[in-house]
Design an enzyme around this catalytic site. Structure first.
Site, PDB file in Angstrom:
ATOM      1  N   GLN A  80       0.941   7.078   4.073  1.00 57.92           N
ATOM      2  CA  GLN A  80      -0.079   6.516   3.190  1.00 57.92           C
ATOM      3  C   GLN A  80      -0.526   5.147   3.696  1.00 57.92           C
ATOM      4  OE1 GLN A  80       2.156   6.337  -0.384  1.00 57.92           O
ATOM      5  NE2 GLN A  80       2.248   8.536  -0.676  1.00 57.92           N
ATOM      6  N   GLY A  99       0.129  -2.001  -1.781  1.00 57.32           N
ATOM      7  CA  GLY A  99       1.018  -1.377  -0.804  1.00 57.32           C
ATOM      8  C   GLY A  99       2.053  -2.311  -0.217  1.00 57.32           C
ATOM      9  N   GLU A 100       2.385  -3.408  -0.916  1.00 56.36           N
ATOM     10  CA  GLU A 100       3.360  -4.352  -0.351  1.00 56.36           C
ATOM     11  C   GLU A 100       4.731  -3.705  -0.148  1.00 56.36           C
ATOM     12  OE1 GLU A 100       5.466  -8.670  -1.300  1.00 56.36           O
ATOM     13  OE2 GLU A 100       3.488  -8.217  -2.149  1.00 56.36           O
TER      14      GLU A 100
END
Length: 305
Positions: A80, A99-100
């Protein structure tokens, strides 16, 4: 932040809650085994050029889960892509929008570059997306979820109806979650720690001493139904008027949410009075002018046609 809360509210929905939700959904969706992250990403960026958002509202990351994700990334790669924007503080670099957790796991897996989706978000939209992403976490507890809804409403002017539609939740669910924020801090902490469920906590909202009762519920291991009875206290004989007032004060969160939903639907105040111990009760439509009375007559007339 480049914009204060007042300008955020004035900005309204900005790019649009649905549009932001779509971006978060794109970056969070599970790709099929035959797809590659690069095919869905805008480009691949060296990992050293990607930095976390300093205003990220999520401060705690489960290290064990990051290690598990890192192992998966080491084996299969990052399926992803993460969402980034050009870093406003460092030319040629990027700042994480969503998305860290995957970025941290990718560092642990010693990846050298990451697939990214690049968006030209302003500071306000970055915070909005970060909150939306946090709300969709699988390990979110009820207090964190409620706080996320409250932030989206207070900072960006979204309504419960807009959140319900965009997030795929019922309006009553969002209302019930947000009521948990009325509880004292220590009771909210019990929910965050998993010592109380959201059902237990909702039962304590109208209690006079929720902190004391919460400790008793935990100590005795009471069920939600037992907690509801405990919160109501001993029953006393009262006049019919007093009983009606008592029932109104002790309405459960779901009944109050239903009242709110019906009120929003018909545009009038709606009161539900359930007769205790039976399956019957009354629904009252309240009007404050003859025009509103005409509206009620019109609604009932249409229902018979």
């Amino acid at each position: 932040m480049a914009e204060n809360s007042n300008s955020s509210k004035k900005r309204g929905l900005g790019r649009g809650l649905s549009s932001l939700m779509a971006d978060v959904g794109t970056a969070a969706a599970t790709t099929a085994p035959t797809e590659t992250a690069e095919a869905r990403a805008d480009q691949v960026v060296p990992i050293e050029k990607i930095e976390p958002n300093p205003e990220q509202p999520r401060r705690k990351f489960d290290e064990e889960k990051i290690k598990e994700l890192s192992s998966s990334i080491s084996e299969k790669g990052l399926i992803q892509p993460i969402i980034v924007r050009p870093n406003p503080r460092r030319q040629g670099a990027y700042e994480i929008v969503a998305g860290e957790r995957r970025w941290r796991a990718s560092q642990m897996a010693k990846l050298h570059e990451l697939p990214v989706i690049i968006r030209d978000y302003d500071d306000t939209e970055v915070l909005e997306v970060a909150i939306i992403e946090n709300i969709q976490r699988a390990d979110l507890n009820s207090i964190e979820e409620a706080a996320g809804y409250a932030q989206l409403m207070s900072k960006f002017g979204h309504t419960q109806e807009q959140l319900a539609e965009a997030l795929g939740k019922s309006r009553s669910h969002i209302a019930n979650m947000m009521r948990l924020l009325q509880l004292p801090d220590d009771v909210q902490t019990f929910v965050e720690e998993g010592k109380l469920s959201a059902g237990h906590a909702r039962a304590l909202i109208t209690a006079e001493n929720p902190s004391e009762l919460a400790r008793e519920v935990i100590r005795r291991g009471l069920s939600v139904r037992e907690t509801e009875k405990l919160a109501k206290g001993p029953k006393q004989k009262k006049s019919q008027t007093g009983q009606r007032a008592k029932r109104g004060a002790e309405k459960d969160a779901d009944t109050r949410a239903l009242e709110s939903d019906l009120s929003a639907a018909v545009g009038l105040k709606v009161t539900i009075a359930h007769t205790e111990g039976t399956e019957s009760g009354t629904v009252t439509l309240n009007y404050s002018s003859l025009d509103e009375l005409d509206e009620i007559c019109g609604l009932l007339s249409r229902g018979r046609s």
